[in-house]
Design an enzyme around this catalytic site. Sequence first.
Site, PDB file in Angstrom:
ATOM      1  N   ALA A  20     -50.383  83.152  -1.067  1.00 26.96           N
ATOM      2  CA  ALA A  20     -50.098  82.196  -0.004  1.00 26.96           C
ATOM      3  C   ALA A  20     -51.350  81.507   0.532  1.00 26.96           C
ATOM      4  CB  ALA A  20     -49.366  82.898   1.136  1.00 26.96           C
ATOM      5  N   HIS A 119     -42.300  84.479  -7.759  1.00 22.89           N
ATOM      6  CA  HIS A 119     -41.290  84.611  -6.708  1.00 22.89           C
ATOM      7  C   HIS A 119     -40.349  83.418  -6.641  1.00 22.89           C
ATOM      8  CE1 HIS A 119     -44.325  87.523  -4.633  1.00 22.89           C
ATOM      9  NE2 HIS A 119     -43.606  88.122  -5.555  1.00 22.89           N
TER      10      HIS A 119
END
Length: 240
Positions: A20, A119
């Site tokens: 992230a 993901h």
Amino acid sequence: MEEVQKVIVESSNIVFFGGAGTSTESGIPDFRSADGLYHAGSGQQYAPEQILSRDFFMSHMAAFYTFYKTKMLYPEAKPNRAHLALAELERRGQLRGIVTQNIDGLHQLAGSRNVLELHGSVLRNYCMSCKAEYPLETIMASADDIPRCEKCQGFIKPDVVLYQESLDMEVLEQAASLITQADVLIVAGTSLTVQPAAGLVRLYEGNRLIIINRDPTPMDHLANARLGGNIGDVLHELVN
């Protein structure tokens, strides 16, 4: 920095593993840092980790989408210097692939082609009944609390891996193969605490592991070089 630059210049088999933190400079918050999503007020009675689970999605779908639309979707976000630097490395024939934990699609928007999304992606959505596919625009434009399929009125689910769900084994195997064969592995913007994704880094057998991260990680002791600072600034300098 100069030593790492030399390693980058001389390699044609680089793999990037990112989390992230790679996208925070694009205005997308990360999860676990002090100012990340998990430490910010969600405006919900449930913790973000609970909301982003399979059980919660199935039992509280409207509440899930309220959180998802306001906290997880950033359709106006643009690639930052980290994404652009990696795309340039691939264009030069030095970067073999990107393994990302991110779901924002910014690597592809920057021009990278060989991107493995562990993901999933917010850009892909599908009907849970008939499997019809929908773009992000369908989710954003939906006036209903729960987006429904135009064909069968089934519930639409984002193609992202929620807690309690398994990663795509084909993507996981491709990522493992890339990392195992890499000469240089650059790891950036990840806490290296989420499994099984973080375990992929341990598959690297070379001696050119470069970690770029603002905060310490559990694998810093394995790194041959560790660089702090903004990921975009560091990657831009390394590549240019």
